[in-house]
Design a protein around this motif. Structure first.
Motif, PDB file in Angstrom:
ATOM      1  N   ASP A 196       0.941  -1.194  -0.064  1.00 37.82           N
ATOM      2  CA  ASP A 196       0.126   0.005   0.064  1.00 37.82           C
ATOM      3  C   ASP A 196       0.908   1.409  -0.080  1.00 37.82           C
ATOM      4  O   ASP A 196       0.509   2.185  -0.717  1.00 37.82           O
ATOM      5  CB  ASP A 196      -0.922   0.033   1.223  1.00 37.82           C
ATOM      6  N   LEU A 197       1.985   0.997   0.557  1.00 38.46           N
ATOM      7  CA  LEU A 197       2.891   2.249   1.026  1.00 38.46           C
ATOM      8  C   LEU A 197       3.504   2.612  -0.638  1.00 38.46           C
ATOM      9  O   LEU A 197       3.890   3.683  -1.186  1.00 38.46           O
ATOM     10  CB  LEU A 197       3.814   2.037   1.794  1.00 38.46           C
ATOM     11  N   LEU A 198       3.877   1.503  -1.210  1.00 40.22           N
ATOM     12  CA  LEU A 198       4.547   1.641  -2.475  1.00 40.22           C
ATOM     13  C   LEU A 198       3.595   2.115  -3.665  1.00 40.22           C
ATOM     14  O   LEU A 198       3.801   2.954  -4.626  1.00 40.22           O
ATOM     15  CB  LEU A 198       5.028   0.193  -3.024  1.00 40.22           C
ATOM     16  N   ASP A 199       2.092   1.949  -3.413  1.00 37.09           N
ATOM     17  CA  ASP A 199       1.285   2.313  -4.434  1.00 37.09           C
ATOM     18  C   ASP A 199       1.171   3.845  -4.423  1.00 37.09           C
ATOM     19  O   ASP A 199       0.831   4.320  -5.367  1.00 37.09           O
ATOM     20  CB  ASP A 199      -0.332   1.581  -3.928  1.00 37.09           C
ATOM     21  N   ARG A 200       1.307   4.536  -3.117  1.00 33.74           N
ATOM     22  CA  ARG A 200       1.223   6.002  -3.010  1.00 33.74           C
ATOM     23  C   ARG A 200       2.438   6.655  -3.068  1.00 33.74           C
ATOM     24  O   ARG A 200       2.240   7.837  -2.908  1.00 33.74           O
ATOM     25  CB  ARG A 200       0.385   6.069  -1.558  1.00 33.74           C
ATOM     26  N   ALA A 201       3.599   6.047  -3.033  1.00 35.68           N
ATOM     27  CA  ALA A 201       4.886   6.633  -2.662  1.00 35.68           C
ATOM     28  C   ALA A 201       5.325   7.227  -4.117  1.00 35.68           C
ATOM     29  O   ALA A 201       5.090   6.538  -5.150  1.00 35.68           O
ATOM     30  CB  ALA A 201       5.943   5.479  -2.314  1.00 35.68           C
ATOM     31  N   ILE A 202       5.954   8.327  -4.123  1.00 35.08           N
ATOM     32  CA  ILE A 202       6.487   8.951  -5.344  1.00 35.08           C
ATOM     33  C   ILE A 202       8.038   9.229  -5.149  1.00 35.08           C
ATOM     34  O   ILE A 202       8.142   9.894  -3.992  1.00 35.08           O
ATOM     35  CB  ILE A 202       5.643  10.033  -5.664  1.00 35.08           C
ATOM     36  N   ARG A 403       5.147  16.512 -11.210  1.00 38.03           N
ATOM     37  CA  ARG A 403       3.934  16.961 -11.761  1.00 38.03           C
ATOM     38  C   ARG A 403       2.901  15.620 -12.310  1.00 38.03           C
ATOM     39  O   ARG A 403       1.787  15.654 -12.192  1.00 38.03           O
ATOM     40  CB  ARG A 403       4.040  18.276 -12.894  1.00 38.03           C
ATOM     41  N   GLN A 404       3.922  14.818 -13.170  1.00 38.45           N
ATOM     42  CA  GLN A 404       3.122  13.753 -13.906  1.00 38.45           C
ATOM     43  C   GLN A 404       2.540  12.674 -12.668  1.00 38.45           C
ATOM     44  O   GLN A 404       1.474  12.167 -12.792  1.00 38.45           O
ATOM     45  CB  GLN A 404       4.068  12.911 -14.733  1.00 38.45           C
ATOM     46  N   ARG A 405       3.586  12.354 -11.670  1.00 41.05           N
ATOM     47  CA  ARG A 405       3.050  11.396 -10.694  1.00 41.05           C
ATOM     48  C   ARG A 405       1.871  12.086  -9.688  1.00 41.05           C
ATOM     49  O   ARG A 405       0.956  11.247  -9.230  1.00 41.05           O
ATOM     50  CB  ARG A 405       4.124  10.788 -10.035  1.00 41.05           C
ATOM     51  N   LYS A 407      -0.197  14.535 -10.376  1.00 42.39           N
ATOM     52  CA  LYS A 407      -1.398  14.713 -10.980  1.00 42.39           C
ATOM     53  C   LYS A 407      -2.147  13.566 -11.158  1.00 42.39           C
ATOM     54  O   LYS A 407      -3.317  13.335 -11.028  1.00 42.39           O
ATOM     55  CB  LYS A 407      -1.436  15.646 -12.401  1.00 42.39           C
ATOM     56  N   ARG A 408      -1.230  12.398 -11.628  1.00 38.13           N
ATOM     57  CA  ARG A 408      -2.142  11.277 -11.876  1.00 38.13           C
ATOM     58  C   ARG A 408      -2.722  10.629 -10.552  1.00 38.13           C
ATOM     59  O   ARG A 408      -3.700   9.912 -10.572  1.00 38.13           O
ATOM     60  CB  ARG A 408      -0.994  10.065 -12.509  1.00 38.13           C
ATOM     61  N   ARG A 409      -1.970  10.771  -9.462  1.00 34.71           N
ATOM     62  CA  ARG A 409      -2.248  10.099  -8.161  1.00 34.71           C
ATOM     63  C   ARG A 409      -3.555  10.736  -7.766  1.00 34.71           C
ATOM     64  O   ARG A 409      -4.366  10.361  -6.923  1.00 34.71           O
ATOM     65  CB  ARG A 409      -1.168  10.162  -7.422  1.00 34.71           C
ATOM     66  N   LEU A 410      -3.648  12.305  -7.825  1.00 28.84           N
ATOM     67  CA  LEU A 410      -4.659  13.084  -7.320  1.00 28.84           C
ATOM     68  C   LEU A 410      -5.807  13.282  -8.167  1.00 28.84           C
ATOM     69  O   LEU A 410      -6.771  13.856  -8.074  1.00 28.84           O
ATOM     70  CB  LEU A 410      -4.128  14.344  -6.583  1.00 28.84           C
ATOM     71  N   ASN A 411      -5.554  12.739  -9.630  1.00 26.40           N
ATOM     72  CA  ASN A 411      -6.343  12.947 -10.571  1.00 26.40           C
ATOM     73  C   ASN A 411      -6.917  14.306 -10.856  1.00 26.40           C
ATOM     74  O   ASN A 411      -8.299  14.536 -10.795  1.00 26.40           O
ATOM     75  CB  ASN A 411      -7.641  11.940 -10.353  1.00 26.40           C
ATOM     76  N   PHE A 412      -6.024  15.181 -11.119  1.00 24.66           N
ATOM     77  CA  PHE A 412      -6.345  16.349 -11.471  1.00 24.66           C
ATOM     78  C   PHE A 412      -5.537  17.048 -12.668  1.00 24.66           C
ATOM     79  O   PHE A 412      -4.754  16.271 -13.269  1.00 24.66           O
ATOM     80  CB  PHE A 412      -6.009  17.503 -10.351  1.00 24.66           C
TER      81      PHE A 412
END
Length: 412
Positions: A196-202, A403-405, A407-412
């Protein structure tokens, strides 16, 4: 891509109070460079901070809201000035649309999360970005007063672990930081899988500006006169036991064999209006500055620092702290085209060339001596070090990944 509010790229609130003004310098530089680059891609920022130097610098990039009442001590367990932070967030969220809240301390996430709930803005819960710059050490050294000004308590780890669970995206400076975060979460008693941590980590290292370094080399003042036949090493680290350990002693042994000087500077003072030095650092400094092979040279700003490295330094020495997530000092030395000798630990292995890593004191001495006497090898590894660090941490690369990661993670 337009955000949900029709913005070209994104508008964010950056919550970045200083734990203490001295240690905030490298963290501020990272935030400043990243936000400056992101502005060129349509991002807009409001900053909430409490440090005078930070306020002046960040004003160049956006509006700054001062945060007063913050207890300025490392790893404070006190709540932030809750009502002040709440009032500021309420004002900013009401003033105009916001796409994300960027929080520069994981332990602040629970407080911001609670404030958003009280303000009726639970929609922003899914737009919290937490940025990890430093993490406390856990284990046998955690209660050692020489390790930190105050002992690290479990409450801090609990707040960090809660921040890990609540943040939608977590920015870490290196892959090793994920492992360290996982240990803190486990130590705090939270159940959170590494997946789960890996899924949200950048993974986004603190950025380095090739343009700023080039400007420093071109316009900065070299504050140390060159000496023919003398190899100068630079140790840009706090002089604390866990950071330098046996390094001074070993360099002293090398100095008896070949002509070298060790230049010691305090990187956390660069660009800071404060001149305070931690008392533990001061005690160590008082001892080592009298050694015949040591040169103590405070460097007032980053441009002069880069010029000094370029024109007077041949080799960089990284601190030996075993749980270093990322070293801005080592990265800057490498970015100036100088080899930086570092311990073979997970944090350094990620960005330092293999030929410059050591596992023992003898191996450290061998590498330093080889670099000192072999100019061709030193230049070759200096170029390799610069190439490697720029591929990972040059600000344009870091900003693009951010900015890519995000924006993709927060969907904006």
């Amino acid at each position: 891509m337009s955000g949900p509010h029709g913005l070209e790229a994104g508008k964010g609130i950056v919550v970045s109070p200083a734990r203490d003004p001295v240690s905030y310098c490298s963290e501020l530089q990272a935030v400043y460079l990243l936000c400056k680059e992101l502005r060129g891609h349509g991002f807009h920022f409001h900053f909430i901070t409490n440090e005078g130097g930070a306020t002046k610098k960040l004003c160049q990039l956006g509006e700054v809201e001062p945060l007063r009442g913050w207890r300025e001590t490392a790893y404070s367990l006190r709540e932030p000035p809750y009502e002040g932070l709440k009032a500021t967030l309420k004002h900013l969220l009401k003033k105009e649309p916001c796409d994300f809240i960027w929080i520069n301390h994981l332990e602040l996430v629970p407080s911001v999360y609670k404030i958003l709930r009280e303000l009726g803005r639970t929609d922003m819960h899914e737009r919290i970005v937490a940025h990890v710059h430093f993490l406390p050490t856990i284990g046998k050294h955690a209660s050692d007063p020489y390790w930190h000004p105050v002992p690290i308590k479990k409450e801090l780890c609990i707040r960090i672990a809660a921040g890990v669970q609540l943040a939608k995206a977590i920015i870490v400076p290196s892959p090793f930081a994920l492992q360290h975060l996982d240990q803190i979460v486990e130590y705090a008693g939270y159940e959170d899988s590494i997946n789960d941590l890996l899924d949200r980590a950048i993974v986004v290292p603190p950025p380095i500006s090739a343009e700023e370094i080039a400007r420093g080399i071109r316009e900065g003042k070299c504050v140390i006169n060159k000496k023919d036949g003398v190899t100068r090493l630079i140790l840009s680290s706090r002089l604390r036991r866990e950071y330098v350990g046996w390094l001074i002693e070993e360099i002293g042994r090398i100095a008896r064999r070949i002509p070298i000087e060790l230049v010691i500077t305090e990187p956390r003072r660069r660009g800071s209006a404060k001149s305070h030095i931690n008392p533990f650092t001061q005690q160590c400094l008082d001892k080592v500055r009298r050694l015949p092979f040591v040169v103590w040279k405070p460097i007032p700003n980053r441009l002069d620092y880069y010029a000094t490295i370029r024109w007077a330094i041949r080799i960089g020495i990284a601190n030996i702290r075993r749980d270093t997530l990322w070293s801005m000092a080592a990265a800057e030395v490498m970015a100036c085209g100088k080899p930086c000798v570092a311990p073979r630990t997970p944090g350094y292995e990620w960005f330092v060339p293999d030929e410059l890593l050591y596992e023992s004191r003898d191996e450290f001495s061998d590498i330093v001596v080889k670099l000192a006497v072999d100019e061709a090898l030193r230049l070759k590894l200096g170029r390799k070090a610069r190439e490697k660090i720029m591929k990972k941490a040059e600000v344009k690369i870091v900003a693009k990944e951010f900015r890519q990661r995000v924006k993709r993670r927060l969907n904006f």
